[in-house]
Design a protein around this motif. Sequence first.
Motif, PDB file in Angstrom:
ATOM      1  N   PRO A 114       0.691  -1.033  -0.018  1.00 12.38           N
ATOM      2  CA  PRO A 114       0.212  -0.123   0.062  1.00 12.38           C
ATOM      3  C   PRO A 114       0.875   1.531  -0.009  1.00 12.38           C
ATOM      4  O   PRO A 114       0.822   2.290   0.774  1.00 12.38           O
ATOM      5  CB  PRO A 114      -0.998  -0.008   1.269  1.00 12.38           C
ATOM      6  N   VAL A 115       1.497   1.434  -1.214  1.00 15.40           N
ATOM      7  CA  VAL A 115       2.368   2.742  -1.219  1.00 15.40           C
ATOM      8  C   VAL A 115       2.062   3.317  -2.788  1.00 15.40           C
ATOM      9  O   VAL A 115       1.727   2.321  -3.535  1.00 15.40           O
ATOM     10  CB  VAL A 115       3.980   2.588  -1.013  1.00 15.40           C
ATOM     11  N   PRO A 116       2.322   4.282  -3.094  1.00 12.65           N
ATOM     12  CA  PRO A 116       2.099   4.930  -4.446  1.00 12.65           C
ATOM     13  C   PRO A 116       3.040   4.155  -5.385  1.00 12.65           C
ATOM     14  O   PRO A 116       4.173   3.745  -5.095  1.00 12.65           O
ATOM     15  CB  PRO A 116       2.183   6.516  -4.464  1.00 12.65           C
ATOM     16  N   ARG A 117       2.702   4.308  -6.601  1.00 16.71           N
ATOM     17  CA  ARG A 117       3.595   3.629  -7.801  1.00 16.71           C
ATOM     18  C   ARG A 117       4.916   4.398  -7.626  1.00 16.71           C
ATOM     19  O   ARG A 117       4.934   5.776  -7.430  1.00 16.71           O
ATOM     20  CB  ARG A 117       2.859   3.816  -9.059  1.00 16.71           C
ATOM     21  N   GLN A 118       5.956   3.824  -7.926  1.00 17.76           N
ATOM     22  CA  GLN A 118       7.256   4.476  -8.204  1.00 17.76           C
ATOM     23  C   GLN A 118       7.662   5.244  -6.796  1.00 17.76           C
ATOM     24  O   GLN A 118       8.210   6.293  -6.933  1.00 17.76           O
ATOM     25  CB  GLN A 118       7.141   5.228  -9.515  1.00 17.76           C
ATOM     26  N   SER A 119       7.264   4.813  -6.068  1.00 19.01           N
ATOM     27  CA  SER A 119       8.001   5.209  -4.599  1.00 19.01           C
ATOM     28  C   SER A 119       9.488   5.115  -4.351  1.00 19.01           C
ATOM     29  O   SER A 119       9.885   5.916  -3.505  1.00 19.01           O
ATOM     30  CB  SER A 119       7.082   4.888  -3.508  1.00 19.01           C
ATOM     31  N   TYR A 120      10.065   4.045  -4.742  1.00 19.05           N
ATOM     32  CA  TYR A 120      11.346   3.848  -4.397  1.00 19.05           C
ATOM     33  C   TYR A 120      12.405   3.583  -5.470  1.00 19.05           C
ATOM     34  O   TYR A 120      12.114   3.298  -6.669  1.00 19.05           O
ATOM     35  CB  TYR A 120      11.355   2.519  -3.752  1.00 19.05           C
ATOM     36  N   ALA A 121      13.627   4.160  -5.364  1.00 20.59           N
ATOM     37  CA  ALA A 121      14.743   4.176  -6.279  1.00 20.59           C
ATOM     38  C   ALA A 121      15.566   2.674  -6.212  1.00 20.59           C
ATOM     39  O   ALA A 121      16.382   2.321  -6.914  1.00 20.59           O
ATOM     40  CB  ALA A 121      15.602   5.263  -5.900  1.00 20.59           C
ATOM     41  N   GLY A 122      15.408   1.875  -5.229  1.00 18.66           N
ATOM     42  CA  GLY A 122      15.752   0.525  -5.149  1.00 18.66           C
ATOM     43  C   GLY A 122      14.694  -0.434  -4.149  1.00 18.66           C
ATOM     44  O   GLY A 122      13.925   0.186  -3.372  1.00 18.66           O
ATOM     45  N   VAL A 123      14.948  -1.631  -4.262  1.00 17.64           N
ATOM     46  CA  VAL A 123      14.100  -2.660  -3.573  1.00 17.64           C
ATOM     47  C   VAL A 123      15.237  -3.799  -3.095  1.00 17.64           C
ATOM     48  O   VAL A 123      16.084  -4.419  -3.893  1.00 17.64           O
ATOM     49  CB  VAL A 123      12.954  -3.280  -4.374  1.00 17.64           C
ATOM     50  N   VAL A 124      15.106  -4.168  -2.018  1.00 14.97           N
ATOM     51  CA  VAL A 124      16.003  -5.496  -1.489  1.00 14.97           C
ATOM     52  C   VAL A 124      14.990  -6.519  -0.919  1.00 14.97           C
ATOM     53  O   VAL A 124      13.922  -5.837  -0.273  1.00 14.97           O
ATOM     54  CB  VAL A 124      17.311  -4.929  -0.597  1.00 14.97           C
ATOM     55  N   SER A 125      15.558  -7.633  -0.853  1.00 18.59           N
ATOM     56  CA  SER A 125      14.806  -8.631   0.104  1.00 18.59           C
ATOM     57  C   SER A 125      15.611  -9.889   0.291  1.00 18.59           C
ATOM     58  O   SER A 125      16.331 -10.208  -0.692  1.00 18.59           O
ATOM     59  CB  SER A 125      13.556  -9.062  -0.926  1.00 18.59           C
ATOM     60  N   SER A 126      15.631 -10.079   1.268  1.00 12.49           N
ATOM     61  CA  SER A 126      16.741 -11.126   2.053  1.00 12.49           C
ATOM     62  C   SER A 126      15.820 -12.291   2.790  1.00 12.49           C
ATOM     63  O   SER A 126      15.221 -11.962   3.826  1.00 12.49           O
ATOM     64  CB  SER A 126      17.694 -10.667   2.733  1.00 12.49           C
ATOM     65  N   GLY A 127      15.688 -13.339   2.279  1.00  9.97           N
ATOM     66  CA  GLY A 127      15.309 -14.477   2.880  1.00  9.97           C
ATOM     67  C   GLY A 127      13.711 -14.825   2.922  1.00  9.97           C
ATOM     68  O   GLY A 127      13.173 -15.496   3.334  1.00  9.97           O
ATOM     69  N   THR A 128      13.046 -13.931   1.951  1.00  9.52           N
ATOM     70  CA  THR A 128      11.776 -14.008   1.813  1.00  9.52           C
ATOM     71  C   THR A 128      11.150 -15.048   0.806  1.00  9.52           C
ATOM     72  O   THR A 128      10.232 -15.732   0.921  1.00  9.52           O
ATOM     73  CB  THR A 128      11.084 -12.626   1.445  1.00  9.52           C
ATOM     74  N   VAL A 138       4.576 -12.393  -6.870  1.00 11.66           N
ATOM     75  CA  VAL A 138       4.454 -11.072  -6.293  1.00 11.66           C
ATOM     76  C   VAL A 138       5.415 -10.209  -6.767  1.00 11.66           C
ATOM     77  O   VAL A 138       5.461  -8.924  -6.597  1.00 11.66           O
ATOM     78  CB  VAL A 138       4.730 -11.322  -4.399  1.00 11.66           C
ATOM     79  N   LEU A 139       6.110 -10.575  -7.798  1.00 13.66           N
ATOM     80  CA  LEU A 139       7.267  -9.714  -8.340  1.00 13.66           C
ATOM     81  C   LEU A 139       6.550  -8.569  -8.949  1.00 13.66           C
ATOM     82  O   LEU A 139       7.204  -7.390  -9.094  1.00 13.66           O
ATOM     83  CB  LEU A 139       8.048 -10.504  -9.489  1.00 13.66           C
ATOM     84  N   PRO A 140       5.404  -8.686  -9.691  1.00  9.84           N
ATOM     85  CA  PRO A 140       4.648  -7.433 -10.314  1.00  9.84           C
ATOM     86  C   PRO A 140       4.389  -6.340  -9.195  1.00  9.84           C
ATOM     87  O   PRO A 140       4.553  -5.038  -9.430  1.00  9.84           O
ATOM     88  CB  PRO A 140       3.411  -7.850 -10.880  1.00  9.84           C
ATOM     89  N   ALA A 141       4.017  -6.838  -8.233  1.00 10.13           N
ATOM     90  CA  ALA A 141       3.721  -5.754  -7.011  1.00 10.13           C
ATOM     91  C   ALA A 141       4.773  -5.280  -6.521  1.00 10.13           C
ATOM     92  O   ALA A 141       4.765  -4.024  -5.980  1.00 10.13           O
ATOM     93  CB  ALA A 141       3.042  -6.670  -5.731  1.00 10.13           C
ATOM     94  N   ILE A 142       6.206  -5.935  -6.477  1.00  8.53           N
ATOM     95  CA  ILE A 142       7.233  -5.364  -6.131  1.00  8.53           C
ATOM     96  C   ILE A 142       7.760  -4.169  -7.141  1.00  8.53           C
ATOM     97  O   ILE A 142       8.151  -3.119  -6.896  1.00  8.53           O
ATOM     98  CB  ILE A 142       8.167  -6.400  -5.968  1.00  8.53           C
ATOM     99  N   LEU A 143       7.826  -4.634  -8.448  1.00 10.34           N
ATOM    100  CA  LEU A 143       8.220  -3.997  -9.744  1.00 10.34           C
ATOM    101  C   LEU A 143       7.251  -2.610  -9.668  1.00 10.34           C
ATOM    102  O   LEU A 143       7.792  -1.279  -9.753  1.00 10.34           O
ATOM    103  CB  LEU A 143       7.970  -4.465 -10.816  1.00 10.34           C
ATOM    104  N   ARG A 144       6.101  -2.667  -9.143  1.00  8.80           N
ATOM    105  CA  ARG A 144       5.253  -1.592  -9.080  1.00  8.80           C
ATOM    106  C   ARG A 144       5.563  -0.419  -8.339  1.00  8.80           C
ATOM    107  O   ARG A 144       5.439   0.856  -8.545  1.00  8.80           O
ATOM    108  CB  ARG A 144       3.666  -1.962  -8.828  1.00  8.80           C
ATOM    109  N   VAL A 145       6.298  -0.677  -7.185  1.00  5.78           N
ATOM    110  CA  VAL A 145       6.674   0.462  -6.370  1.00  5.78           C
ATOM    111  C   VAL A 145       7.938   1.084  -6.791  1.00  5.78           C
ATOM    112  O   VAL A 145       8.297   1.879  -5.864  1.00  5.78           O
ATOM    113  CB  VAL A 145       6.741  -0.036  -4.694  1.00  5.78           C
ATOM    114  N   ALA A 146       8.520   0.547  -7.627  1.00  2.00           N
ATOM    115  CA  ALA A 146       9.924   1.163  -7.965  1.00  2.00           C
ATOM    116  C   ALA A 146       9.984   2.111  -9.130  1.00  2.00           C
ATOM    117  O   ALA A 146       9.218   1.683 -10.231  1.00  2.00           O
ATOM    118  CB  ALA A 146      10.900  -0.162  -8.388  1.00  2.00           C
TER     119      ALA A 146
END
Length: 211
Positions: A114-128, A138-146
């Motif tokens: 629940p954040v606006p599109r393109q909110s982040y300049a980077g995304v990390v995930s460890s162990g998920t 769930v990759l599309p949901a993660i790409l959406r916020v970047a």
Amino acid sequence: MTEKTPDVSDAYALDTPKAARQLYAGWAKSYDDSFANARGYILPDLTARAFAQAGGCGPVLDVGAGTGLCGVALSGLRVTPVDATDISPDMLAQALRKDVYRDVIEADLNAGIPVPRQSYAGVVSSGTFTHGHLGPEVLPAILRVARSGAWFALSVNAAHYEEGGFATAFDRLLRGQWITNLSLPEVRIYGEGAEGAHRNDTALIAVFQKV
């Protein structure tokens, strides 16, 4: 009777969001000591390092942040600001105590972030992205916020990469020109002195850039 402390095998057996919340509710306070420190859990550090070496910068979203180990590693590399998202409010409470996150967001990735599109300049995930957790759906949901040009560093349990559908998903994203510059360094999840059934497990860190 003493209640058993959860372990990685319990996490690998998770099959529903409800089960994940229940497991981590009982594990959150002891997670760092009983698991991360005791098992020599180095994956969060290696994921953060891969992100920084690729040229990743903030603001960053730490997906499946847990108790904040990857956030601590990013802070040590002077990558800021960082927000955390996780399905477990109990784990996020522990992450907040580390004082490295700008904000925390409770979210089930299957329902989106629940954040606006393109909110982040980077995304990390460890162990998920591992056994019993989340798959490439769930990759599309993660790409959406970047934002366009954002760097990603997402660890995927090596034994789960092919069978979990990640290889096919990343190939589709590359062919569809959603992502570029994909590399997949393989790293140990635990340090050299680790013990237990999973001591030799490895992960692929999917490092790539959003087009």
